[in-house]
Design a protein around this motif. Structure first.
Motif, PDB file in Angstrom:
ATOM      1  N   GLN A  18       0.817  -1.219   0.000  1.00 23.10           N
ATOM      2  CA  GLN A  18       0.000   0.000   0.000  1.00 23.10           C
ATOM      3  C   GLN A  18       0.844   1.259   0.000  1.00 23.10           C
ATOM      4  OE1 GLN A  18      -3.653  -0.193   2.695  1.00 23.10           O
ATOM      5  NE2 GLN A  18      -2.216  -1.523   3.759  1.00 23.10           N
ATOM      6  N   LEU A  19       1.865   1.295   0.879  1.00 21.55           N
ATOM      7  CA  LEU A  19       2.681   2.500   1.010  1.00 21.55           C
ATOM      8  C   LEU A  19       3.474   2.756  -0.265  1.00 21.55           C
ATOM      9  CD1 LEU A  19       3.829   4.900   2.493  1.00 21.55           C
ATOM     10  CD2 LEU A  19       5.472   3.360   3.611  1.00 21.55           C
ATOM     11  N   ALA A  20       4.092   1.709  -0.819  1.00 18.22           N
ATOM     12  CA  ALA A  20       4.872   1.870  -2.053  1.00 18.22           C
ATOM     13  C   ALA A  20       3.982   2.368  -3.184  1.00 18.22           C
ATOM     14  CB  ALA A  20       5.542   0.558  -2.431  1.00 18.22           C
ATOM     15  N   THR A  21       2.760   1.844  -3.258  1.00 11.33           N
ATOM     16  CA  THR A  21       1.816   2.269  -4.296  1.00 11.33           C
ATOM     17  C   THR A  21       1.510   3.758  -4.167  1.00 11.33           C
ATOM     18  OG1 THR A  21       0.843   0.054  -4.323  1.00 11.33           O
ATOM     19  CG2 THR A  21      -0.477   1.820  -5.285  1.00 11.33           C
ATOM     20  N   SER A  22       1.292   4.210  -2.924  1.00  9.41           N
ATOM     21  CA  SER A  22       1.023   5.639  -2.685  1.00  9.41           C
ATOM     22  C   SER A  22       2.251   6.491  -2.982  1.00  9.41           C
ATOM     23  CB  SER A  22       0.567   5.867  -1.242  1.00  9.41           C
ATOM     24  OG  SER A  22      -0.728   5.346  -1.023  1.00  9.41           O
ATOM     25  N   LEU A  23       3.424   6.025  -2.566  1.00  9.07           N
ATOM     26  CA  LEU A  23       4.663   6.775  -2.828  1.00  9.07           C
ATOM     27  C   LEU A  23       4.903   6.927  -4.325  1.00  9.07           C
ATOM     28  CD1 LEU A  23       6.945   5.191  -0.085  1.00  9.07           C
ATOM     29  CD2 LEU A  23       6.445   7.634  -0.290  1.00  9.07           C
ATOM     30  N   ALA A  24       4.647   5.851  -5.077  1.00 12.94           N
ATOM     31  CA  ALA A  24       4.862   5.890  -6.526  1.00 12.94           C
ATOM     32  C   ALA A  24       3.910   6.894  -7.179  1.00 12.94           C
ATOM     33  CB  ALA A  24       4.673   4.504  -7.115  1.00 12.94           C
ATOM     34  N   GLY A  28       5.656  10.403  -8.244  1.00 12.76           N
ATOM     35  CA  GLY A  28       5.839  10.475  -9.692  1.00 12.76           C
ATOM     36  C   GLY A  28       7.176   9.919 -10.161  1.00 12.76           C
ATOM     37  N   ALA A  29       7.759  10.612 -11.135  1.00 13.17           N
ATOM     38  CA  ALA A  29       8.980  10.124 -11.787  1.00 13.17           C
ATOM     39  C   ALA A  29      10.178  10.072 -10.835  1.00 13.17           C
ATOM     40  CB  ALA A  29       9.300  10.999 -12.996  1.00 13.17           C
ATOM     41  N   ALA A  30      10.097  10.814  -9.728  1.00 13.96           N
ATOM     42  CA  ALA A  30      11.233  10.836  -8.790  1.00 13.96           C
ATOM     43  C   ALA A  30      11.357   9.540  -8.002  1.00 13.96           C
ATOM     44  CB  ALA A  30      11.071  12.007  -7.820  1.00 13.96           C
ATOM     45  N   VAL A  31      10.298   8.725  -8.006  1.00 12.81           N
ATOM     46  CA  VAL A  31      10.272   7.497  -7.198  1.00 12.81           C
ATOM     47  C   VAL A  31      10.423   6.274  -8.085  1.00 12.81           C
ATOM     48  CG1 VAL A  31       8.774   6.040  -5.763  1.00 12.81           C
ATOM     49  CG2 VAL A  31       8.893   8.503  -5.335  1.00 12.81           C
ATOM     50  N   LYS A  32      11.317   5.394  -7.677  1.00 11.53           N
ATOM     51  CA  LYS A  32      11.458   4.096  -8.362  1.00 11.53           C
ATOM     52  C   LYS A  32      11.166   2.993  -7.355  1.00 11.53           C
ATOM     53  CE  LYS A  32      14.485   1.030 -10.962  1.00 11.53           C
ATOM     54  NZ  LYS A  32      13.369   0.551 -11.792  1.00 11.53           N
ATOM     55  N   CYS A  33      10.160   2.162  -7.642  1.00  6.84           N
ATOM     56  CA  CYS A  33       9.785   1.068  -6.747  1.00  6.84           C
ATOM     57  C   CYS A  33      10.389  -0.245  -7.227  1.00  6.84           C
ATOM     58  CB  CYS A  33       8.271   0.929  -6.679  1.00  6.84           C
ATOM     59  SG  CYS A  33       7.449   2.300  -5.861  1.00  6.84           S
ATOM     60  N   VAL A  34      10.871  -1.035  -6.292  1.00  9.47           N
ATOM     61  CA  VAL A  34      11.393  -2.365  -6.621  1.00  9.47           C
ATOM     62  C   VAL A  34      10.772  -3.398  -5.685  1.00  9.47           C
ATOM     63  CG1 VAL A  34      13.586  -1.602  -7.583  1.00  9.47           C
ATOM     64  CG2 VAL A  34      13.415  -2.024  -5.125  1.00  9.47           C
ATOM     65  N   GLY A  35      10.636  -4.614  -6.206  1.00  8.44           N
ATOM     66  CA  GLY A  35      10.105  -5.707  -5.408  1.00  8.44           C
ATOM     67  C   GLY A  35      10.566  -7.030  -5.978  1.00  8.44           C
ATOM     68  N   ASP A 191      -1.787   7.213   1.809  1.00  9.62           N
ATOM     69  CA  ASP A 191      -1.441   8.467   1.126  1.00  9.62           C
ATOM     70  C   ASP A 191      -0.870   9.492   2.105  1.00  9.62           C
ATOM     71  OD1 ASP A 191      -2.220   7.515  -1.316  1.00  9.62           O
ATOM     72  OD2 ASP A 191      -3.910   8.881  -1.587  1.00  9.62           O
ATOM     73  N   ASP A 192      -1.468   9.606   3.290  1.00 16.73           N
ATOM     74  CA  ASP A 192      -0.955  10.554   4.296  1.00 16.73           C
ATOM     75  C   ASP A 192       0.466  10.192   4.709  1.00 16.73           C
ATOM     76  OD1 ASP A 192      -3.425  11.760   4.241  1.00 16.73           O
ATOM     77  OD2 ASP A 192      -4.062  11.035   6.221  1.00 16.73           O
ATOM     78  N   LEU A 193       0.687   8.897   4.915  1.00 17.54           N
ATOM     79  CA  LEU A 193       2.019   8.441   5.317  1.00 17.54           C
ATOM     80  C   LEU A 193       3.028   8.717   4.203  1.00 17.54           C
ATOM     81  CD1 LEU A 193       3.881   7.001   7.322  1.00 17.54           C
ATOM     82  CD2 LEU A 193       3.065   4.818   6.386  1.00 17.54           C
ATOM     83  N   ALA A 194       2.629   8.421   2.967  1.00 17.48           N
ATOM     84  CA  ALA A 194       3.521   8.671   1.826  1.00 17.48           C
ATOM     85  C   ALA A 194       3.835  10.159   1.704  1.00 17.48           C
ATOM     86  CB  ALA A 194       2.868   8.162   0.545  1.00 17.48           C
ATOM     87  N   GLN A 195       2.808  11.001   1.864  1.00 18.43           N
ATOM     88  CA  GLN A 195       3.003  12.451   1.768  1.00 18.43           C
ATOM     89  C   GLN A 195       3.966  12.937   2.843  1.00 18.43           C
ATOM     90  OE1 GLN A 195       0.795  14.099  -0.868  1.00 18.43           O
ATOM     91  NE2 GLN A 195       2.799  15.041  -0.723  1.00 18.43           N
ATOM     92  N   ALA A 196       3.827  12.418   4.062  1.00 19.57           N
ATOM     93  CA  ALA A 196       4.719  12.796   5.160  1.00 19.57           C
ATOM     94  C   ALA A 196       6.161  12.420   4.844  1.00 19.57           C
ATOM     95  CB  ALA A 196       4.263  12.124   6.454  1.00 19.57           C
ATOM     96  N   ILE A 197       6.354  11.202   4.333  1.00 18.27           N
ATOM     97  CA  ILE A 197       7.702  10.731   4.021  1.00 18.27           C
ATOM     98  C   ILE A 197       8.312  11.549   2.886  1.00 18.27           C
ATOM     99  CG2 ILE A 197       9.031   8.771   3.125  1.00 18.27           C
ATOM    100  CD1 ILE A 197       6.959   6.962   4.601  1.00 18.27           C
ATOM    101  N   LEU A 198       7.514  11.836   1.860  1.00 18.46           N
ATOM    102  CA  LEU A 198       8.022  12.635   0.741  1.00 18.46           C
ATOM    103  C   LEU A 198       8.366  14.060   1.187  1.00 18.46           C
ATOM    104  CD1 LEU A 198       5.599  11.374  -2.055  1.00 18.46           C
ATOM    105  CD2 LEU A 198       8.066  10.915  -1.901  1.00 18.46           C
ATOM    106  N   SER A 199       7.623  14.593   2.144  1.00 16.65           N
ATOM    107  CA  SER A 199       7.956  15.915   2.707  1.00 16.65           C
ATOM    108  C   SER A 199       9.308  15.880   3.396  1.00 16.65           C
ATOM    109  CB  SER A 199       6.888  16.370   3.706  1.00 16.65           C
ATOM    110  OG  SER A 199       5.647  16.526   3.064  1.00 16.65           O
ATOM    111  N   VAL A 200       9.569  14.807   4.134  1.00 14.92           N
ATOM    112  CA  VAL A 200      10.863  14.654   4.817  1.00 14.92           C
ATOM    113  C   VAL A 200      11.988  14.484   3.794  1.00 14.92           C
ATOM    114  CG1 VAL A 200      12.207  13.141   6.335  1.00 14.92           C
ATOM    115  CG2 VAL A 200       9.873  13.787   6.965  1.00 14.92           C
ATOM    116  N   VAL A 201      11.724  13.702   2.745  1.00 15.51           N
ATOM    117  CA  VAL A 201      12.730  13.528   1.681  1.00 15.51           C
ATOM    118  C   VAL A 201      13.072  14.877   1.057  1.00 15.51           C
ATOM    119  CG1 VAL A 201      13.111  12.564  -0.639  1.00 15.51           C
ATOM    120  CG2 VAL A 201      12.176  11.117   1.174  1.00 15.51           C
ATOM    121  N   ARG A 202      12.053  15.715   0.841  1.00 14.47           N
ATOM    122  CA  ARG A 202      12.286  17.052   0.280  1.00 14.47           C
ATOM    123  C   ARG A 202      13.187  17.873   1.192  1.00 14.47           C
ATOM    124  NH1 ARG A 202       7.450  16.950  -1.869  1.00 14.47           N
ATOM    125  NH2 ARG A 202       6.403  17.708  -0.002  1.00 14.47           N
TER     126      ARG A 202
END
Length: 301
Positions: A18-24, A28-35, A191-202
């Motif tokens: 779920q989290l990886a899907t939201s992060l992707a 957008g293009a800045a995220v690369k998911c692997v599994g 989505d909230d968790l992904a948004q929080a993490i992406l804010s920290v990455v920024r």
């Protein structure tokens, strides 16, 4: 973080979660998911290969053994992902000077504090899953000094296998549902968790790594709920789309036995995340409404 790597992707492990899907979607293009099979904690050589090919600016480790009940009968497999695999990935990132964001869980707590947990509270996991995640936290922090650990809880999203989708599917088939009403926690939108993490990455991109960033943070929905009150909220919002709302009957944990014991009260306090990074997690009721809206937008397409 070195400026030379700023334009490189953010690598997210656990691509089907779920989290990886939201992060992707949100990154957008800045995220690369692997599994799996390209990235697999059971095949440590894949960890090195992925890091070397992607050359990420940051790694977000959302891969985990998350089958809480199954972990009770398969502790070694759970530990390979949640403890050994995660700490090995953290170590490989440290060798490459890559900041490491690791996702953990409310299951590291016993649930008997009677108040929201803060990051400095002692862990006391009651399950195999909780123990492997708690040990993983310790090992990750030891393996990579540029590590951030985000503990979250009760994660749901409009798709996949989670409580929100389970309730909507069950309501379509049943006029009466029984839902546990004596466990308390923080429902968290993926989505909230992904948004929080992406804010920290920024923030890491803009300011570089600071040693005071390192450590554990709680990142979950603001406010508290029981599974019962969460179900009621889901159905209240789904009724706007014509869902025939079932009768929801509150039951006790003992009426719904599971192999792994759930924490009775695993509420967590998000204050540190707001203080250090200025990231405020939304109220859970607002996030449930948005997730239900998205779930129906998906089904109506």
């Amino acid at each position: 973080m070195h400026n030379t790597r700023q334009n490189n992707p953010v690598l997210v492990t656990g691509s089907k979660g779920q989290l990886a899907t939201s992060l992707a979607r949100l990154g957008g293009a800045a995220v690369k998911c692997v599994g799996r099979p390209d990235f697999d904690f059971d095949r440590p050589e894949t960890l090195r290969a992925v890091l070397d090919s992607v050359q990420p600016a940051v790694v977000i480790n959302a891969a985990a053994w998350s089958a809480v009940d199954l972990a009770e009968s398969e502790p070694e497999a759970a530990a390979r992902a949640n403890t050994q695999g995660s700490s090995e990935l953290a170590r490989l990132c440290a060798l490459r000077n890559i900041p490491f964001i690791h996702i953990s869980t409310d299951y590291v707590f016993s649930g008997d504090k009677g108040a929201p947990y803060v990051e400095t509270d002692a862990v006391s996991p009651q399950t195999v899953y909780g123990r492997t995640k708690a040990e993983g936290e310790v090992r990750v922090l030891a393996a990579n000094p540029q590590s951030l650990i985000f503990r979250t809880s009760w994660v749901y999203s409009p798709q996949g296998k989670n409580f929100l989708c389970t309730m909507l599917n069950a309501a379509a088939r049943n006029s009466v549902l029984k839902v546990v009403a004596d466990q308390r926690g923080n429902p968290t939108s993926a989505d909230d968790l992904a948004q929080a993490i992406l804010s920290v990455v920024r923030i890491l991109h803009e300011n570089g790594w600071k040693d005071e960033f390192a450590g554990i943070y709680h990142a979950c929905g603001t406010g508290q709920a029981t599974w019962y009150s969460l179900a009621i909220e889901i159905f209240k919002n789904a009724a706007r789309y014509g869902l025939s709302v079932p009768e929801v009957r509150p039951i006790q944990t003992k009426d719904w036995p599971t192999p792994a014991r759930r924490p009775v009260d695993s509420r967590m306090d998000n204050t540190k995340l707001a203080r250090v990074f200025g990231v405020v997690m939304p109220e859970w009721e607002d996030s449930v409404r948005r997730a239900v809206d998205s779930a129906y937008a998906v089904t109506e397409k």
